[in-house]
Design an enzyme around this catalytic site. Structure first.
Site, PDB file in Angstrom:
ATOM      1  N   ARG A 146     -40.817  23.719 -30.544  1.00 55.48           N
ATOM      2  CA  ARG A 146     -39.699  24.650 -30.582  1.00 55.48           C
ATOM      3  C   ARG A 146     -39.641  25.341 -31.939  1.00 55.48           C
ATOM      4  NH1 ARG A 146     -37.622  19.795 -28.315  1.00 55.48           N
ATOM      5  NH2 ARG A 146     -36.890  20.012 -26.152  1.00 55.48           N
ATOM      6  N   TYR A 275     -39.173  24.614 -16.484  1.00 54.89           N
ATOM      7  CA  TYR A 275     -39.638  25.316 -17.679  1.00 54.89           C
ATOM      8  C   TYR A 275     -41.046  25.856 -17.517  1.00 54.89           C
ATOM      9  CZ  TYR A 275     -40.106  26.054 -22.712  1.00 54.89           C
ATOM     10  OH  TYR A 275     -40.261  26.613 -23.953  1.00 54.89           O
TER      11      TYR A 275
END
Length: 299
Positions: A146, A275
């Protein structure tokens, strides 16, 4: 009933300091609630029931309102009724516990393998900051981390010997993820360049600015956006897109959902299923080739 709505909107505007735009949105939603009450001949808010709220939301949905629009109507109604409860105009808030239509999960777009490889291969590596920017992108794509995990990374989190990095993810959970050869090569160069930029020996950040300070999330986003435009990438480049591309490409090649879940640091496998997505044609070809009852019989 209209005067109650107006008092509530005035409170939002003057006491809560909501913007004119937000107050107008609330007005539109509460006018729908009022119209519903008038249509069933209610003359005070005390008459509204939980079933009425459900019927109102369901009616809006049937008429074509999106789940997001229904959620806005439900939220505005719930907060207004909470206001009436605080003023003792009603005894209970009938909107509490009512759920709107389920929102569809939006999948971020990924960049296809060839386009991404071409983009990364043509990234210049002549100057220290160019090396830094390429290292960030290679690491984002290689490991699927991330943005916050990248910006929060320290030099000591890297292990070149086994090509892994220690990541502090959501919920302060630490995981180890691998990175590839391309990322290792450019990271090795960047660590040397970084040491020339550091002015404070106490700075632990892996990715630093020209002044030697840890890069912020916003600065990283801006650098990726800059290179995406500069090198002619069709889609806007941002960290989440590289994370998603990593997950998608690994899943397409391996079909190992559990491995991708661990790589991304998802607590639940259901999050990984949402996702990441396999290209349907790729899945169909794999199925046709592998499933014994899918193979076409020869004439």
């Amino acid at each position: 009933m209209e005067s109650d709505i107006q008092r509530y909107l005035n409170r939002l505007l003057h006491e809560k300091r909501y913007s004119d735009h937000t107050v107008k949105n609330y007005r539109r939603q509460l006018e729908k609630l009022l119209a519903f009450c008038q249509n069933v001949d209610y003359n005070n808010w005390q008459q509204i029931t939980t079933q009425d709220i459900r019927m109102l939301i369901a009616k809006q949905h049937r008429q074509g309102a999106s789940p997001s629009t229904c959620a806005l109507l439900l939220s505005a109604s719930r907060r207004f009724l909470e206001f009436l409860l605080s003023e003792k105009k009603i005894k209970v808030n009938p909107a509490v516990g009512v759920r709107g239509p389920k929102k569809a999960k939006r999948l971020p777009k990924n960049i296809d393998v060839d386009s991404l490889n071409h983009f990364l291969d043509q990234m210049p590596e002549d100057e220290p900051l160019q090396i830094r920017d390429k290292a960030m992108m290679e690491l984002l794509y290689s490991s699927g981390i991330r943005l916050s995990e990248l910006s929060g990374m320290d030099v000591n989190d890297l292990s070149f010997s086994d090509q892994t990095l220690r990541v502090l993810g959501k919920g302060n959970k630490i995981r180890e993820v691998p990175f590839g050869n391309s990322a290792q090569k450019i990271l090795s160069r960047w660590v040397k360049e970084r040491n020339q930029l550091i002015k404070n020996n106490q700075e632990k950040a892996l990715f630093v600015s020209q002044q030697g300070n840890r890069l912020t999330n916003r600065a990283i986003q801006q650098r990726l956006s800059h290179w995406g435009k500069h090198l002619g990438l069709n889609d806007r480049l941002h960290p989440h897109k590289l994370r998603h591309s990593c997950a998608t490409h690994v899943l397409e090649s391996s079909s190992d959902l559990r491995a991708v879940q661990e790589l991304l640091g998802h607590a639940s496998i259901s999050t990984t299923q949402i996702y990441t997505h396999l290209d349907f044609q790729h899945l169909a070809k794999t199925y046709d080739a592998a499933h014994p009852r899918a193979r076409k019989k020869k004439d």
